[in-house]
Design a protein around this motif. Structure first.
Motif, PDB file in Angstrom:
ATOM      1  N   LEU A 170      81.045  68.819  38.552  1.00  0.00           N
ATOM      2  CA  LEU A 170      79.655  68.967  38.144  1.00  0.00           C
ATOM      3  C   LEU A 170      78.825  69.192  39.402  1.00  0.00           C
ATOM      4  O   LEU A 170      78.927  68.437  40.371  1.00  0.00           O
ATOM      5  N   VAL A 171      78.016  70.238  39.412  1.00  0.00           N
ATOM      6  CA  VAL A 171      77.195  70.581  40.581  1.00  0.00           C
ATOM      7  C   VAL A 171      75.727  70.338  40.242  1.00  0.00           C
ATOM      8  O   VAL A 171      75.225  70.819  39.221  1.00  0.00           O
ATOM      9  N   LEU A 172      75.044  69.592  41.119  1.00  0.00           N
ATOM     10  CA  LEU A 172      73.674  69.166  40.869  1.00  0.00           C
ATOM     11  C   LEU A 172      72.771  69.492  42.058  1.00  0.00           C
ATOM     12  O   LEU A 172      73.242  69.652  43.190  1.00  0.00           O
ATOM     13  N   GLU A 173      71.502  69.549  41.783  1.00  0.00           N
ATOM     14  CA  GLU A 173      70.492  69.669  42.830  1.00  0.00           C
ATOM     15  C   GLU A 173      70.605  68.491  43.795  1.00  0.00           C
ATOM     16  O   GLU A 173      70.865  67.351  43.385  1.00  0.00           O
ATOM     17  N   ASP A 174      70.406  68.751  45.074  1.00  0.00           N
ATOM     18  CA  ASP A 174      70.431  67.692  46.087  1.00  0.00           C
ATOM     19  C   ASP A 174      69.015  67.134  46.258  1.00  0.00           C
ATOM     20  O   ASP A 174      68.149  67.764  46.871  1.00  0.00           O
ATOM     21  N   LEU A 175      68.796  65.950  45.714  1.00  0.00           N
ATOM     22  CA  LEU A 175      67.458  65.348  45.768  1.00  0.00           C
ATOM     23  C   LEU A 175      67.044  64.943  47.179  1.00  0.00           C
ATOM     24  O   LEU A 175      65.860  64.711  47.439  1.00  0.00           O
ATOM     25  N   LYS A 176      68.013  64.862  48.067  1.00  0.00           N
ATOM     26  CA  LYS A 176      67.687  64.534  49.459  1.00  0.00           C
ATOM     27  C   LYS A 176      66.735  65.569  50.055  1.00  0.00           C
ATOM     28  O   LYS A 176      65.900  65.242  50.901  1.00  0.00           O
ATOM     29  N   LEU A 177      66.831  66.814  49.593  1.00  0.00           N
ATOM     30  CA  LEU A 177      65.953  67.867  50.102  1.00  0.00           C
ATOM     31  C   LEU A 177      64.505  67.644  49.690  1.00  0.00           C
ATOM     32  O   LEU A 177      63.595  68.231  50.271  1.00  0.00           O
ATOM     33  N   LYS A 178      64.301  66.830  48.667  1.00  0.00           N
ATOM     34  CA  LYS A 178      62.946  66.493  48.222  1.00  0.00           C
ATOM     35  C   LYS A 178      62.538  65.097  48.675  1.00  0.00           C
ATOM     36  O   LYS A 178      61.648  64.473  48.112  1.00  0.00           O
ATOM     37  N   ASN A 179      63.266  64.601  49.688  1.00  0.00           N
ATOM     38  CA  ASN A 179      62.958  63.305  50.324  1.00  0.00           C
ATOM     39  C   ASN A 179      63.247  62.102  49.443  1.00  0.00           C
ATOM     40  O   ASN A 179      62.632  61.038  49.610  1.00  0.00           O
ATOM     41  N   TYR A 180      64.186  62.241  48.507  1.00  0.00           N
ATOM     42  CA  TYR A 180      64.643  61.096  47.723  1.00  0.00           C
ATOM     43  C   TYR A 180      65.865  60.474  48.400  1.00  0.00           C
ATOM     44  O   TYR A 180      66.737  61.192  48.899  1.00  0.00           O
ATOM     45  N   PHE A 239      73.874  71.243  47.760  1.00  0.00           N
ATOM     46  CA  PHE A 239      74.144  70.774  46.408  1.00  0.00           C
ATOM     47  C   PHE A 239      74.926  69.465  46.460  1.00  0.00           C
ATOM     48  O   PHE A 239      75.585  69.160  47.457  1.00  0.00           O
ATOM     49  N   ILE A 240      74.837  68.716  45.375  1.00  0.00           N
ATOM     50  CA  ILE A 240      75.683  67.539  45.182  1.00  0.00           C
ATOM     51  C   ILE A 240      76.789  67.915  44.200  1.00  0.00           C
ATOM     52  O   ILE A 240      76.518  68.467  43.135  1.00  0.00           O
ATOM     53  N   ILE A 241      78.034  67.600  44.571  1.00  0.00           N
ATOM     54  CA  ILE A 241      79.186  67.908  43.721  1.00  0.00           C
ATOM     55  C   ILE A 241      79.850  66.612  43.293  1.00  0.00           C
ATOM     56  O   ILE A 241      80.211  65.780  44.128  1.00  0.00           O
ATOM     57  N   LYS A 242      79.960  66.414  41.998  1.00  0.00           N
ATOM     58  CA  LYS A 242      80.681  65.260  41.441  1.00  0.00           C
ATOM     59  C   LYS A 242      82.054  65.738  40.975  1.00  0.00           C
ATOM     60  O   LYS A 242      82.158  66.678  40.189  1.00  0.00           O
ATOM     61  N   LYS A 243      83.072  65.079  41.467  1.00  0.00           N
ATOM     62  CA  LYS A 243      84.437  65.437  41.110  1.00  0.00           C
ATOM     63  C   LYS A 243      85.128  64.243  40.480  1.00  0.00           C
ATOM     64  O   LYS A 243      85.081  63.133  41.014  1.00  0.00           O
ATOM     65  N   ALA A 244      85.748  64.441  39.340  1.00  0.00           N
ATOM     66  CA  ALA A 244      86.437  63.352  38.656  1.00  0.00           C
ATOM     67  C   ALA A 244      87.624  62.873  39.492  1.00  0.00           C
ATOM     68  O   ALA A 244      88.336  63.680  40.094  1.00  0.00           O
ATOM     69  N   ARG A 245      87.807  61.574  39.556  1.00  0.00           N
ATOM     70  CA  ARG A 245      88.971  61.030  40.249  1.00  0.00           C
ATOM     71  C   ARG A 245      90.239  61.325  39.451  1.00  0.00           C
ATOM     72  O   ARG A 245      90.207  61.457  38.231  1.00  0.00           O
ATOM     73  N   GLU A 246      91.337  61.380  40.167  1.00  0.00           N
ATOM     74  CA  GLU A 246      92.612  61.716  39.516  1.00  0.00           C
ATOM     75  C   GLU A 246      92.985  60.695  38.450  1.00  0.00           C
ATOM     76  O   GLU A 246      93.685  61.005  37.484  1.00  0.00           O
ATOM     77  N   THR A 247      92.532  59.451  38.651  1.00  0.00           N
ATOM     78  CA  THR A 247      92.895  58.393  37.705  1.00  0.00           C
ATOM     79  C   THR A 247      92.113  58.461  36.401  1.00  0.00           C
ATOM     80  O   THR A 247      92.434  57.776  35.445  1.00  0.00           O
ATOM     81  N   MET A 248      91.028  59.280  36.390  1.00  0.00           N
ATOM     82  CA  MET A 248      90.215  59.387  35.187  1.00  0.00           C
ATOM     83  C   MET A 248      90.788  60.441  34.242  1.00  0.00           C
ATOM     84  O   MET A 248      91.304  61.463  34.682  1.00  0.00           O
ATOM     85  N   LYS A 249      90.674  60.217  32.965  1.00  0.00           N
ATOM     86  CA  LYS A 249      91.162  61.182  31.986  1.00  0.00           C
ATOM     87  C   LYS A 249      90.338  62.460  32.058  1.00  0.00           C
ATOM     88  O   LYS A 249      89.148  62.420  32.315  1.00  0.00           O
ATOM     89  N   THR A 250      90.973  63.585  31.803  1.00  0.00           N
ATOM     90  CA  THR A 250      90.286  64.865  31.947  1.00  0.00           C
ATOM     91  C   THR A 250      90.461  65.725  30.707  1.00  0.00           C
ATOM     92  O   THR A 250      91.028  66.804  30.734  1.00  0.00           O
ATOM     93  N   THR A 251      90.010  65.212  29.579  1.00  0.00           N
ATOM     94  CA  THR A 251      89.958  65.999  28.351  1.00  0.00           C
ATOM     95  C   THR A 251      88.524  65.999  27.864  1.00  0.00           C
ATOM     96  O   THR A 251      87.695  65.204  28.313  1.00  0.00           O
ATOM     97  N   ALA A 252      88.232  66.873  26.936  1.00  0.00           N
ATOM     98  CA  ALA A 252      86.848  66.989  26.459  1.00  0.00           C
ATOM     99  C   ALA A 252      86.327  65.681  25.891  1.00  0.00           C
ATOM    100  O   ALA A 252      85.171  65.327  26.073  1.00  0.00           O
ATOM    101  N   ASP A 253      87.177  64.935  25.197  1.00  0.00           N
ATOM    102  CA  ASP A 253      86.721  63.721  24.536  1.00  0.00           C
ATOM    103  C   ASP A 253      86.576  62.548  25.500  1.00  0.00           C
ATOM    104  O   ASP A 253      85.872  61.593  25.205  1.00  0.00           O
TER     105      ASP A 253
END
Length: 409
Positions: A130-140, A71-85
Motif C-alpha cells: 500500500l502506497v500513501l502520501e508522506d505526511l512528513k512533507l507537511k510537517n506531521y 511516499f510511505i510504503i506499507k508492506k505486509a509481513r511474511e507471517t501475515m495472511k495474504t488473501t482478499a479476506d
C-alpha cells in the motif's frame, strides 16, 4: 457558473484556461524515475502487522526539470495472511478508496473546509503493498509513544475523534455506509490469535504481580489470573449492540503510534493539527470504544485521571459541533450519555492495561507477535520486564485497585 461569471470569462477565455491548466499539469507529471532510496519510516516496536518504509524517488518531469517525490510504503509481513479476506492492507485500502473518499465528497457537498483527518492513498497492490502520501512533507510527526500524551495532545485527538465519528455517522445516515461494508471489529472474531493476545497479557501481568510486586497486591494478582478464563467472553458481551447506541465509523486502533501531529511554529510542542493513520481495523461500532481505547492506551495516566471530565467534554462538543454542520445535531449523545457509556466500557479500558499499554510504553523488545502463533510460546509474547517497571506500576495501580474494589474483574 453564474450569468455574471460567464460574461466576465467568455467561451474563448474558458477554453484558454482549460489549455493552460492541462499544459501545466502535463508539464509537472513524471517522465522518468532516476533513483529510488528507501529507509525505515518508523522505529521498531511501533507496527507489528506491516513493514513501513519511506521511499524517496528522484524523477525527471515532462518539462525536463528534476524533482524528488516521497511516499510511505506499507508492506505486509511474511507471517501475515495474504488473501482478499484476510489481508489487513486490503481492508485498509478499502477504507481509503471507498469510505474516506465518500466522506470527502460529503464534506465538499456541505462546504466543510476543515482539514482532512487522514492522508492521501497513492496506490495498492493486492494483497501486500500500500502506497500513501508522506505526511512528513507537511510537517506531521509521530510523538514518542513511551512518554504518552499530555493534555494539549489529548484534547486535540479527542476533538479529532469527535469530528471523525460525526463524519462517519453522517455517511451511515445518508445510506452511504453499512456495518457489513467493513470487516468486523477484531474482538468479535473467534480468532486464536486474539484470544492469546488478551489471555497472554493478562496471565503475564498476574504472574508478575504475584512474583515481583509488594505482598499487598497478591490478592489482585490471583484474581487477575482467574480472569483469563472470562476475558474474551466479557469482551464479546461488551461489544454486543446496545439499544439507543450511537453507531458510527470507528478507527479501531486509535493509539499514539497511529497518530501524527503538526506543531505551532512559535510555541514549542503545542500541537495544532492531528491526522489518523493505519486504518487496518476500521469498522462500524459504538463510538465509545475508540474513545476508551485512546484514553487508556495513549494519554498519560495522571493527565487522564486529573482531566477525565474535561477530556470527555472536548470529545462531546466536537461531535456535536460537527454533526450540526451536517444537520444531525439533535442525534448527538449528551455529555451525560458519553459519561455513562464510558463507565459501561470501562472493562475495555481495563483490557488495554495488559494488551496495548505494555507495548506502548516499553522498548522495542516488549512484544513478540510471532509467539502468538506458537502453541508453546504464546504466553511469553509479552516481556515481563514491562510489567515490573515503575512507570507501568504507577500508571495502572490506582485503576486496578479501583476496579478490583468495584468488582470489575
Amino acid at each position: 457558473m453564474s450569468m455574471e461569471s460567464r460574461q466576465i470569462l467568455g467561451q474563448n477565455e474558458r477554453l484558454w484556461m482549460e489549455t493552460l491548466i492541462t499544459k501545466n499539469w502535463n508539464e509537472k507529471s513524471v517522465a522518468k524515475i532516476i533513483k529510488v532510496d528507501i529507509e525505515s519510516a518508523i522505529p521498531e516496536g511501533q507496527n507489528y502487522c506491516s513493514i513501513i518504509i519511506r521511499a524517496e524517488i528522484m524523477v525527471t518531469l515532462r518539462n525536463r526539470q528534476m524533482s524528488k517525490l516521497c511516499f510511505i510504503i506499507k508492506k505486509a509481513r511474511e507471517t501475515m495472511k495474504t488473501t482478499a479476506d484476510n489481508s489487513n492492507l486490503n481492508a485498509e485500502f478499502l477504507v481509503y478508496e471507498e469510505v474516506l473518499k465518500k466522506i470527502e465528497a460529503v464534506m465538499c457537498e456541505y462546504k466543510d473546509y476543515n482539514e482532512k483527518l487522514w492522508c492521501k492513498v497513492i496506490g495498492y497492490r493486492p494483497y501486500d503493498l500500500l502506497v500513501l502520501e508522506d505526511l512528513k512533507l507537511k510537517n506531521y510527526v509521530v510523538t514518542d509513544r513511551k512518554k504518552m500524551l499530555d493534555l494539549n495532545h489529548s484534547k486535540l485527538v479527542l476533538h479529532s475523534l469527535g469530528r471523525f465519528h460525526a463524519l462517519g455517522f453522517t455517511l451511515i445516515e445518508k445510506g452511504l455506509l453499512k456495518k457489513e461494508d467493513l470487516p468486523s471489529f477484531c474482538c468479535n472474531l473467534d480468532s486464536i490469535l486474539v484470544e492469546r493476545l488478551y489471555k497472554g497479557g493478562l496471565m503475564k501481568l498476574s504472574n508478575v504481580i504475584v512474583k515481583y510486586w509488594t505482598p499487598e497486591w497478591k490478592e489482585i494478582g490471583d484474581r487477575l489470573y482467574k480472569e483469563h478464563h472470562d476475558v474474551i467472553k466479557k469482551l464479546k458481551n461488551l461489544l454486543q449492540p446496545q439499544e439507543n447506541n450511537f453507531i458510527t465509523l470507528c478507527h479501531g486502533d486509535s493509539w499514539t503510534c497511529n497518530l501524527m501531529f503538526k506543531y505551532s511554529p512559535f510555541e514549542e510542542n503545542y500541537p495544532t493539527a492531528c491526522k489518523f493513520i493505519d486504518f487496518e481495523r476500521t469498522h462500524v461500532n459504538p463510538y465509545i470504544f475508540d474513545v476508551i481505547y485512546f484514553l487508556y492506551s495513549s494519554v498519560h495516566p495522571e493527565v487522564r485521571r486529573s482531566n477525565y471530565d474535561q477530556l470527555l467534554s472536548v470529545y462531546q462538543k466536537s461531535l456535536q459541533t460537527t454533526l450540526a454542520t451536517y444537520g444531525f445535531e439533535e442525534q448527538t449523545p449528551t455529555l451525560e450519555k458519553v459519561h455513562s457509556e464510558a463507565e459501561r466500557a470501562e472493562y475495555y479500558g481495563f483490557t488495554s492495561y495488559f494488551m496495548i499499554l505494555p507495548i506502548a510504553i516499553a522498548d522495542e523488545d516488549a512484544f513478540k507477535v510471532n509467539y502468538l502463533r506458537s502453541d508453546s510460546k504464546w504466553m511469553d509474547a509479552y516481556n515481563e520486564d514491562v510489567f515490573k517497571s515503575e512507570f507501568y506500576k504507577s500508571a495502572v495501580q490506582p485503576d486496578l485497585k479501583k476496579w478490583f474494589n468495584k468488582g470489575l474483574f
